[in-house]
Each structure stands twice: as C-alpha cells, then as structure tokens.
Design a protein around this motif. Structure first.
Motif, PDB file in Angstrom:
ATOM      1  N   LYS A  35      31.284  -0.961-103.327  1.00 45.69           N
ATOM      2  CA  LYS A  35      31.078  -2.410-103.292  1.00 45.69           C
ATOM      3  C   LYS A  35      31.195  -3.016-104.695  1.00 45.69           C
ATOM      4  N   ARG A  62      25.175  -9.768-107.445  1.00 45.18           N
ATOM      5  CA  ARG A  62      25.545  -8.515-106.777  1.00 45.18           C
ATOM      6  C   ARG A  62      25.328  -7.325-107.698  1.00 45.18           C
ATOM      7  N   ASP A 111      33.839  -5.880-105.838  1.00 45.47           N
ATOM      8  CA  ASP A 111      33.416  -7.141-106.459  1.00 45.47           C
ATOM      9  C   ASP A 111      34.090  -7.351-107.808  1.00 45.47           C
TER      10      ASP A 111
END
Length: 486
Positions: free
Chosen positions: A216, A155, A220
C-alpha cells in the motif's frame, strides 16, 4: 532537431582576424530540459566551409559560474558537407541558474595543432519562475498539492503506526514463546509442538500484514509521484510567458490591436504620446478650422529632453505638414512640398550645374557679341610727322575708335566718336615734370584720314609753357593700336 527546440545559431568564421569574446543575447531557462540547442555555422568568406566527420572534429567546453565544468564533442547536423554542427546543452548544466562560458574548437583530424575555427562566448540560464503563472492558477495547484500531500502524510502515519504495532506483536510473541518454552521446560509436557505451531501462525500473520502495508505504501508513493509529474507537465504546457521571454517586447501601444490607426478627435496633437492616429476636429490644425470633420493621419514620435516630432497628412488631398518641438520649443507647422512623379526636385548639384551652364552660355554669347562688335584695326608702332599706315577694315563700319600709344607723359588711350571725324583725328595731352612739376608742356598730334582705311600723321608738335615756345615736328607720339567698336 525537434521543431519545439530552442536553438541559437552562432557563426564561426575561418579567418585570421581577431574575434573578441562576446556576450550572446541568449538566455535559456532551467525548465528547458532536452530542448536547448546551439547550432554552429562554420564559414569562410561568408560561405559554408566544406567540413565533414572525415576531416574535422568539433569540441566544446562549458564552465558554469558555480564552478562546474563539462567537456564534450559536437555533432554534424546532417551527413552533407555543409559546415554545420549542433549541441544540446546537458540537463546537469540547465538545471542550475547562472552564467555559462562556452569555448568551441573545430580542429582538423590527425593534426591537433590545426584549428579551423575557435570562439569563446557567454550566455545565461535563468531560473524558471513558476510564480509568473496567474495567482488563481497557482493557488489551485498549491491547494491540490497540499491536499494530496496531507492524504499521503496521513497514510504514511498509519503505516508507521501499524509497523510499530507489528514490532509490538513480534515482541509479545517472543515473550509468549519464551514463557511457553519456560512452561514446557518446567512442566515437561508434550505441548512443545503445539506452541511452535501457534508461534508460526502468529509470525505468518505478522509477515502478511507487513507485506500488505508495504504494498500500500508503494502504491501511495507511485500515486504521489504521478500527481507531481502531472503538475509539472501542466505548468510546462500552460504557455506561460516568462519575464525573460518578454523583456525585448515593445511595451507601448502604437496602433489599435488590429493594426489600424488609433481614432481620436477634439485634441491638439501636441498633447499626444508616440503613436499613429486618425483624427478629426483636430485642434490647432495646419489648415482649416478646429471643428472640421476632415480626417488627418497623425504620426507622433517623442524623444528624450522634451523633443517631439509630429507629421500631419490631410487625408483627402495628401498635403503634408510637420511640426518639431525641441526642448519644449514649438517651431510651428511647416508644409512639406511634394512634386508629381514626372517632376524632379532640384538639388544643390543640379542647380549649380544649371547655373554653370547658364554662365557658360552667357560668356559664350558675350564673347560672340564682343567679337562681332570689336575689331583690332591696327596693331604695330608708327611715329613721326608724315608717316602713314593702313587699317585692316573701314573705320566707318564702327561707331567708336580707341587709339592707344605712348607720349612723354606715359601711355594714353584716346576714345574717338567716328561720326565726329571730318578729315582729321586730334590727340592732345598735357604733362608736368616728375620731380618738381615746374616744367609743363602741351602735346598734340593730328591723324589725317586719307581714305576709309589709310591714315597719316599730319603733325606732331609740343608747346613749352615755361619758355612760351612751340616745337614743331617734335615727334613724341607713338601709335601702337587702334580698336574699332560697333
């Protein structure tokens, strides 16, 4: 103090005696965060010293083997005056393994020169060894952690790629804007407002995209932190026993898991290791045969240099036997003697005491018997023919008389059997000259019994062998004592 805290109690005596620096048998772990506690009991004459925050203050100094140093104050455990302090070790100290030297001062307030108690000690901080968790559990957590790390890494890569693309978009937009401005300047058209609006739209889109990726990324990261904390919490709550915690545990099994004796049969107890056993068909038993089903309770202890002691108790009778093996030399079974509760074992002191009592009684009995059997009939000095003297008792009450006295040859004692006395008691002696032995004489005195208590010297004569002449009334005998024996 929390019930789950690890605490170590240190006694501090208010005394003038020297208290040497000591190595505590205390070891904390780097995982003992907010739970490692020292409790200090200040006593005097083994009683709590009456201290409180009103009259004393406590100081503590900690020096780690890596060179770090911490100085702090102690806290009273309760508002009561009980002489007790406590101190939680800082996490900055606990997170580093090594040896810590600790010095504690309890001093009187308002007078820094008066120290109530002081002590210097050392203790250890061991590194928490996660590897002591079972291999299966560690592998499971490691795989989960690696998978989580891989997902987050992918990610982050996506975010970094998108951010890189965003920079390209901005760069392209700037280029387009520059080109548009150039074209507008050249063309001198009215499209400047249109181009600016377009540029603002593109910038707004890029800022929105960047905010989305940033949000995001934060989510995470939070997810990864939560998983990491969950992993640490699961390890701490797994009740894993560390090597340091089990270091002092007994490593040899002495009984069965429920505490009963270990049941065995058909074996010689000499071949057993240390432990407590219940045995039947015992080989080389002290009594009985090897195939007997009788229960024996066997206690075996071993020691250095091939030394072993075996105690065997026959269960149904309680007879006890013991065998000692010293440096491999088996001394054989010996029976231990036991007595009923109402009987006492005779010790050396009791035996000596009884012997002394017996001897005293025997001496007393002997003295009484001698006193009853023996009597001094005459004690004085009488000599010369015709001299008489009186006895203190009837001579015929005795079986034996002993007449003692002196003559030219020295002292004499003449035993006389009373029943042989008719009327006279004869005493005869022979003597040689001391220098050459050439002069020899024979002496005789005769005591006449006048009656049962009165005697008289009837004659006292001598005979010279050299001259062959007799000397009457020589008066050489002297009677000193006559004793009677029954």
């Amino acid at each position: 103090m929390n019930n789950l805290d690890k605490n170590s109690i240190i006694n501090m005596e208010n005394t003038a005696k020297y208290q040497p620096r000591s190595k505590l048998n205390v070891s904390f772990s780097t995982a003992d965060r907010d739970s490692a506690v020292f409790v200090f009991n200040v006593t005097k004459d083994n009683k709590p010293l009456l201290l409180s925050t009103e009259n004393v203050t406590g100081h503590i100094a900690l020096k780690h083997s890596d060179g770090s140093f911490v100085k702090d104050t102690l806290h009273f455990t309760e508002p009561d005056i009980n002489g007790r302090f406590e101190y939680y070790l800082p996490n900055d100290i606990l997170k580093r393994e090594g040896t810590v030297t600790m010095q504690i001062f309890i001093s009187e307030k308002g007078n820094s020169n008066v120290t109530v108690a002081e002590r210097i000690v050392t203790f250890d901080i061991e590194k928490s060894i996660i590897s002591q968790i079972s291999a299966e559990t560690k592998l499971q957590y490691i795989v989960e952690y690696d998978e989580l790390q891989a997902i987050i890494a992918n990610r982050i890569t996506d975010i970094e790629d998108n951010m890189a693309n965003a920079e390209d978009y901005v760069s392209q937009l700037e280029q387009v804007r520059e080109k548009g401005l150039t074209d507008i300047e050249i063309a001198k058209t009215d499209n400047i407002k249109t181009l600016n609006d377009l540029a603002d739209i593109r910038l707004e889109e890029m800022n929105s995209k960047a905010s989305e990726y940033s949000s995001k990324f934060d989510a995470d990261k939070q997810y990864m932190d939560e998983k990491h904390e969950s992993f640490k919490e699961s390890v701490l709550n797994s009740e894993v026993v560390t090597q340091g915690e089990s270091e002092e545990w007994q490593k040899h099994k002495m009984t069965q898991s429920n505490g009963d004796r270990i049941r065995i049969s058909d074996i010689n107890p000499v071949n057993l290791e240390s432990g407590y056993y219940q045995m039947w068909r015992m080989k080389n038993a002290p009594v009985g045969n090897d195939d007997s089903g009788t229960y024996w309770n066997i206690d075996v202890t071993t020691a250095f240099d091939d030394v072993k002691q075996i105690k065997a108790v026959l269960s149904y009778t309680g007879q006890t036997f013991q065998k000692n093996i010293h440096k491999g030399n088996d001394s054989g079974w010996k029976k231990l003697v036991s007595l009923p509760l109402d009987e006492e074992i005779e010790t050396q002191n009791s035996a000596e005491s009884r012997a002394n009592e017996t001897l005293t009684d025997a001496n007393q009995y002997t003295d009484e018997q001698i006193n009853n059997k023996h009597f001094i009939l005459f004690d004085g000095n009488v000599s010369g023919t015709g001299k008489g003297f009186t006895l203190d008792d009837d001579i015929y009450n005795y079986n034996m008389l002993f007449v003692s006295g002196e003559f030219p040859g020295g002292v004499f004692t003449e035993p006389v059997l009373v029943k042989t006395i008719d009327n006279d008691l004869v005493i005869q002696r022979f003597n040689l000259s001391d220098d050459s032995g050439s002069l020899s004489k024979f002496y005789e005195t005769l005591l006449t019994v006048i009656d049962n208590k009165n005697l008289k010297i009837k004659h006292d004569i001598a005979y010279n062998f050299e001259t062959s002449k007799a000397i009457s009334s020589s008066n050489v005998f002297a009677i000193y004592r006559i004793e009677g024996w029954k």
